[in-house]
Write a protein that holds these residues in place. Sequence first.
Motif, short mmCIF file in Angstrom:
data_model
loop_
_atom_site.label_atom_id
_atom_site.label_comp_id
_atom_site.label_asym_id
_atom_site.label_seq_id
_atom_site.Cartn_x
_atom_site.Cartn_y
_atom_site.Cartn_z
N GLY A 1 83.83 -28.14 166.97
CA GLY A 1 83.52 -26.77 166.57
C GLY A 1 83.32 -25.86 167.76
O GLY A 1 83.67 -26.18 168.89
N ASP B 1 82.40 -15.58 163.37
CA ASP B 1 81.13 -14.90 163.66
C ASP B 1 80.85 -14.78 165.15
O ASP B 1 79.77 -14.33 165.54
N ALA C 1 80.24 -20.32 163.61
CA ALA C 1 81.57 -20.21 162.97
C ALA C 1 82.46 -19.33 163.85
O ALA C 1 82.00 -18.35 164.43
#
Length: 125
Positions: A65, A77, A74
């Motif tokens: 990630g 974001d 995320a």
Amino acid sequence: MIRLEETRPRRRPNLTPMIDVIFLLLVFFMLASRFGSDRALPLTFTGSGTAYSGPPRLVELAPSGLFLNGRNIAPQDIAAALAPLMQSPDDIVVLRARDGADLQSLVTLMDSLAAAGLFRLVLVE
């Protein structure tokens, strides 16, 4: 007297026209095809004495990630999360790709940061 027809030797096919056609097709496809578009990644060189100021802005890209200062975030974001850490859009954002992160994810991240107006990106190992 019976006369049998003489056997003529077999004619070898002439390959010159076929080679000409193959060559013309090769030239046509070489000129008509697009081999790929090269793209330069805009990175800032900060070895000229530019000082880093403000809070840490380390964006790490890992296979698991995206992380901003060690916290998972995320990808959509990232610009909103960086906004409180920025004093101005000219502040430096440090990018770090960890082992196993693919290049396309890094380019996508850089494009999303550029779309948010953050162009001073520094890529570190």
